[in-house]
Design an enzyme around this catalytic site. Structure first.
Site, PDB file in Angstrom:
ATOM      1  N   ARG A  38     -34.284  15.402 -44.436  1.00 34.11           N
ATOM      2  CA  ARG A  38     -33.899  16.814 -44.547  1.00 34.11           C
ATOM      3  C   ARG A  38     -32.960  17.244 -43.416  1.00 34.11           C
ATOM      4  NH1 ARG A  38     -35.654  21.800 -46.790  1.00 34.11           N
ATOM      5  NH2 ARG A  38     -35.677  23.534 -45.299  1.00 34.11           N
ATOM      6  N   LEU A  63     -30.739  26.360 -47.374  1.00 33.04           N
ATOM      7  CA  LEU A  63     -31.768  25.420 -47.825  1.00 33.04           C
ATOM      8  C   LEU A  63     -33.063  26.182 -48.022  1.00 33.04           C
ATOM      9  CD1 LEU A  63     -31.232  22.342 -45.469  1.00 33.04           C
ATOM     10  CD2 LEU A  63     -31.182  22.270 -47.957  1.00 33.04           C
ATOM     11  N   SER A  64     -33.714  25.989 -49.151  1.00 36.40           N
ATOM     12  CA  SER A  64     -35.030  26.583 -49.358  1.00 36.40           C
ATOM     13  C   SER A  64     -36.071  25.832 -48.529  1.00 36.40           C
ATOM     14  CB  SER A  64     -35.410  26.532 -50.839  1.00 36.40           C
ATOM     15  OG  SER A  64     -34.603  27.401 -51.599  1.00 36.40           O
ATOM     16  N   ALA A  65     -37.238  26.419 -48.390  1.00 33.04           N
ATOM     17  CA  ALA A  65     -38.328  25.777 -47.647  1.00 33.04           C
ATOM     18  C   ALA A  65     -38.767  24.502 -48.364  1.00 33.04           C
ATOM     19  CB  ALA A  65     -39.497  26.738 -47.514  1.00 33.04           C
ATOM     20  N   TYR A  69     -39.034  23.355 -52.573  1.00 31.84           N
ATOM     21  CA  TYR A  69     -38.376  22.211 -53.207  1.00 31.84           C
ATOM     22  C   TYR A  69     -39.391  21.249 -53.821  1.00 31.84           C
ATOM     23  CZ  TYR A  69     -33.708  23.329 -51.398  1.00 31.84           C
ATOM     24  OH  TYR A  69     -32.489  23.927 -51.144  1.00 31.84           O
TER      25      TYR A  69
END
Length: 362
Positions: A38, A63-65, A69
């Site tokens: 990540r 970016l989502s958490a 995802y």
């Protein structure tokens, strides 16, 4: 602010924590998350936050958490050979993980509103292919990204097996999203403050499941003020693999089988790279917190309120004693890229070797 799971020291520990909290539940999803670090999708100055269960945004890059995802990946029920459309594809992090599962005969398309983010995603994709040893453990369905508003997709576009939208969808656009699906397909999107899974069970039949309470920034509505005309988004064509590509896939697959057979002959169990187990810091949590970060919200899972703090302290002390007595076990040698070594040892011209390795240089 707090995350839904504990922060990790590296990508593997982040995945361990997501598994412990039951956000990652299947082996395919776990393998994809472990294969792509990540932190590689963060700008250098922000990498210290990469393994926290928090969203990240810088300019148009978002970016989502990790827990979001992982819920999305699990809900999509991905399988090799499927077609996937990512609406709001962003950095390409999710699309690349999906591509590891879809394999060489899948379809992997993304639509992103901001051209600078498309360029960023292409750079990160190139970096992954050229530098990651984990890339050689998979046959990859490389994502293709196009710039445009995902609410303006050309009506003659193909339908997809799996669709994900990474922005809040207004109720008025629900049918538009559903029509992007094939019969039997799955759509995952934030709808009415819930991460929602919709399965198309027939031409006009749907099953809907609410997964998790979330709050995403809404989709940006098309703006026709300049020309008064819609700017239709044309998705990449679904192209047949070239004979050259098919040959590369077949050769790499054959070499992997040879390596597997050689390893079985030596060890008897066929494990090329035995799994590495890392000791995890013991953290007991009682959480009913909702996490807020730049218009994105996600709810944490609630742990068992009957956790025994004294027991946690005993486990922590036991872990520390084990680490003191066996420090060498925590630092295993890096895994060997057997596929790369085998390809480089073949009696072939260098350009052909590089082609088999996707022109990778190290």
């Amino acid at each position: 602010m707090g995350g839904a799971v504990s922060a990790g020291e590296d990508n593997d520990e982040l995945i361990d924590n997501l598994k412990e909290a039951q956000y990652i539940r299947t082996e395919l999803v776990e393998q994809a998350f472990r294969a792509i670090d990540r932190a590689d999708y963060y700008l250098e100055e922000f990498k210290d936050n990469a393994y926290k269960d928090l969203a990240w945004k810088h300019g148009n890059i978002h970016l989502s958490a990790p827990c979001i995802y992982s819920e999305v990946m699990e809900a999509l029920d991905l399988q090799p050979g499927l077609s996937f459309l990512n609406l709001g594809s962003g950095t390409g992090y999710l699309s690349s993980m999906v591509g590891l599962i879809l394999g060489p005969f899948g379809v992997n398309h993304g639509v992103e509103l901001h051209s600078d983010v498309i360029e960023y995603a292409k750079q990160k994709l190139d970096f992954f292919i050229k530098t990651s040893d984990s890339f050689d453990k998979f046959e990859f369905c490389e994502p293709s990204f196009v710039t445009g508003n995902c609410l303006e997709i050309s009506p003659d576009c193909t339908q997809y097996d799996r669709v994900y939208c990474g922005a809040g969808v207004q109720k008025e656009h629900e049918d538009y999203m559903k029509n992007l699906l094939k019969v039997g397909g799955i759509l995952v999107m934030p709808l009415e403050e819930k991460l929602t899974k919709i399965t198309r069970t027939g031409p006009s039949a749907w099953e809907t499941k609410k997964i998790l309470a979330v709050s995403f920034a809404p989709l940006i509505q098309p703006n026709h003020a300049d020309s008064g005309k819609s700017r239709l988004v044309h998705l990449p064509p679904v192209a047949v693999r070239s004979l050259q590509d098919l040959a590369r896939i077949a050769i790499r697959g054959t070499i992997k089988k040879i390596i597997h057979q050689e390893t079985m002959g030596k060890t008897g169990n066929g494990l090329k790279n035995p799994p590495r187990f890392k000791r995890r810091r013991v953290r007991r949590r009682r959480m009913e917190t909702i996490v807020f970060l730049d218009k994105e919200v996600f709810a944490s899972r609630i742990s068992n309120p009957s956790d025994d703090n004294n027991n946690s302290e005993d486990i922590e002390e036991e872990r520390q004693e084990e680490e003191e007595t066996k420090p060498s076990e925590l630092k295993p040698d890096p895994p060997v890229n057997f596929l790369r070594e085998k390809v480089l040892s073949l009696p072939l011209p260098d350009p052909l070797k590089y082609y088999l390795l996707y022109y990778r240089e190290k």
